[in-house]
Design an enzyme around this catalytic site. Structure first.
Site, PDB file in Angstrom:
ATOM      1  N   PRO A   9       0.709  -1.230   0.033  1.00 13.84           N
ATOM      2  CA  PRO A   9      -0.011  -0.032  -0.239  1.00 13.84           C
ATOM      3  C   PRO A   9       0.737   1.369  -0.110  1.00 13.84           C
ATOM      4  CG  PRO A   9      -0.008  -1.086   2.109  1.00 13.84           C
ATOM      5  CD  PRO A   9       0.575  -1.831   1.282  1.00 13.84           C
ATOM      6  N   ASN A  10       0.413   2.216  -0.546  1.00 16.14           N
ATOM      7  CA  ASN A  10       0.766   3.635  -0.757  1.00 16.14           C
ATOM      8  C   ASN A  10       2.122   3.657  -1.762  1.00 16.14           C
ATOM      9  OD1 ASN A  10      -1.117   4.910   0.743  1.00 16.14           O
ATOM     10  ND2 ASN A  10      -0.492   3.920   2.587  1.00 16.14           N
ATOM     11  N   ARG A  17       4.775  11.175  -2.217  1.00 19.39           N
ATOM     12  CA  ARG A  17       4.525  11.036  -0.883  1.00 19.39           C
ATOM     13  C   ARG A  17       5.568  10.938   0.038  1.00 19.39           C
ATOM     14  NH1 ARG A  17       4.164   5.380   2.165  1.00 19.39           N
ATOM     15  NH2 ARG A  17       3.246   6.276   4.313  1.00 19.39           N
ATOM     16  N   TYR A  22      10.796   8.829   1.511  1.00 24.01           N
ATOM     17  CA  TYR A  22      10.725   7.700   0.495  1.00 24.01           C
ATOM     18  C   TYR A  22      11.460   8.112  -0.712  1.00 24.01           C
ATOM     19  CZ  TYR A  22       7.427   5.976   3.936  1.00 24.01           C
ATOM     20  OH  TYR A  22       6.707   5.601   5.093  1.00 24.01           O
ATOM     21  N   ASN A  73       7.760  -5.333  -0.730  1.00 22.34           N
ATOM     22  CA  ASN A  73       7.688  -4.096   0.029  1.00 22.34           C
ATOM     23  C   ASN A  73       6.423  -4.071   0.400  1.00 22.34           C
ATOM     24  OD1 ASN A  73       7.626  -1.922   1.211  1.00 22.34           O
ATOM     25  ND2 ASN A  73       8.867  -0.595   0.196  1.00 22.34           N
ATOM     26  N   ALA A  76       2.844  -0.357   5.077  1.00 25.30           N
ATOM     27  CA  ALA A  76       2.244  -0.522   6.133  1.00 25.30           C
ATOM     28  C   ALA A  76       1.818  -2.006   6.728  1.00 25.30           C
ATOM     29  CB  ALA A  76       0.998   0.492   6.463  1.00 25.30           C
ATOM     30  N   ASP A  86       1.965 -15.379   6.935  1.00 27.76           N
ATOM     31  CA  ASP A  86       1.746 -16.587   6.892  1.00 27.76           C
ATOM     32  C   ASP A  86       1.551 -17.298   5.591  1.00 27.76           C
ATOM     33  OD1 ASP A  86       1.280 -16.957   9.495  1.00 27.76           O
ATOM     34  OD2 ASP A  86      -0.895 -16.993   9.478  1.00 27.76           O
ATOM     35  N   GLU A  97      12.235  -9.077   2.042  1.00 20.16           N
ATOM     36  CA  GLU A  97      11.557  -7.911   2.031  1.00 20.16           C
ATOM     37  C   GLU A  97      12.673  -6.542   2.103  1.00 20.16           C
ATOM     38  OE1 GLU A  97       8.819  -8.170   5.509  1.00 20.16           O
ATOM     39  OE2 GLU A  97       9.729  -6.445   6.322  1.00 20.16           O
ATOM     40  N   ARG A 106      12.632   4.826  12.668  1.00 20.00           N
ATOM     41  CA  ARG A 106      11.365   5.651  12.691  1.00 20.00           C
ATOM     42  C   ARG A 106      10.700   5.198  13.890  1.00 20.00           C
ATOM     43  NH1 ARG A 106       9.131   5.342   7.236  1.00 20.00           N
ATOM     44  NH2 ARG A 106       7.825   6.983   7.986  1.00 20.00           N
TER      45      ARG A 106
END
Length: 141
Positions: A9-10, A17, A22, A73, A76, A86, A97, A106
């Protein structure tokens, strides 16, 4: 070698953003640059981005039959999605990841990755270079 680059997301808002966190590179530019670099390494990349957890789950489930590895990635969902964790644990291919920002530096709630617990490794805080590092890790020696 064929690798799935999975974006949560995002990430469709990259470049606009919070560029101080980022970066200013758009998702389209990141994908184009990564694809060109990977072609030089004889690696085929496929990209998928979704703001929906269910679509990311389906991508993980179907990836096991179509890819040798995944760079993920989770955005959130990193901090909360037991379902994605899972799904990663359930598939038989390695998942690395990636986070553009250094999540350990952060907010306290961002410092924990539920999903990384099931991954082969995690690269955090290297910006867009982290994706290349993840692809190289999946490629191996």
């Amino acid at each position: 070698m064929k690798i799935l680059i999975l974006q949560g997301p995002n990430l469709n808002l990259l470049g606009s953003r919070e560029p101080d966190i980022y970066g200013s590179e758009s998702l389209e530019s990141l994908e184009r640059n990564l694809r060109e670099w990977a072609a030089e390494q004889s690696i085929e990349l496929e990209f998928f981005q979704s703001n929906r957890e269910a679509e990311l789950l389906e991508s993980l489930h179907s990836a096991k039959d179509n890819f040798e590895g995944i760079v993920f990635n989770p955005g959130a969902f990193t901090h909360s999605s037991i379902a994605l964790r899972d799904a990663i644990a359930a598939i038989s291919i390695p998942v690395v990841e990636v986070h553009l920002s250094e999540i350990q530096g952060r907010e306290s709630w961002r410092r924990s990755s539920v999903t990384a617990q099931a991954c082969s490794g995690m690269i955090s805080g290297m910006g867009a270079r982290g994706y290349r590092l993840a692809v190289l890790a999946l490629k191996g020696p």
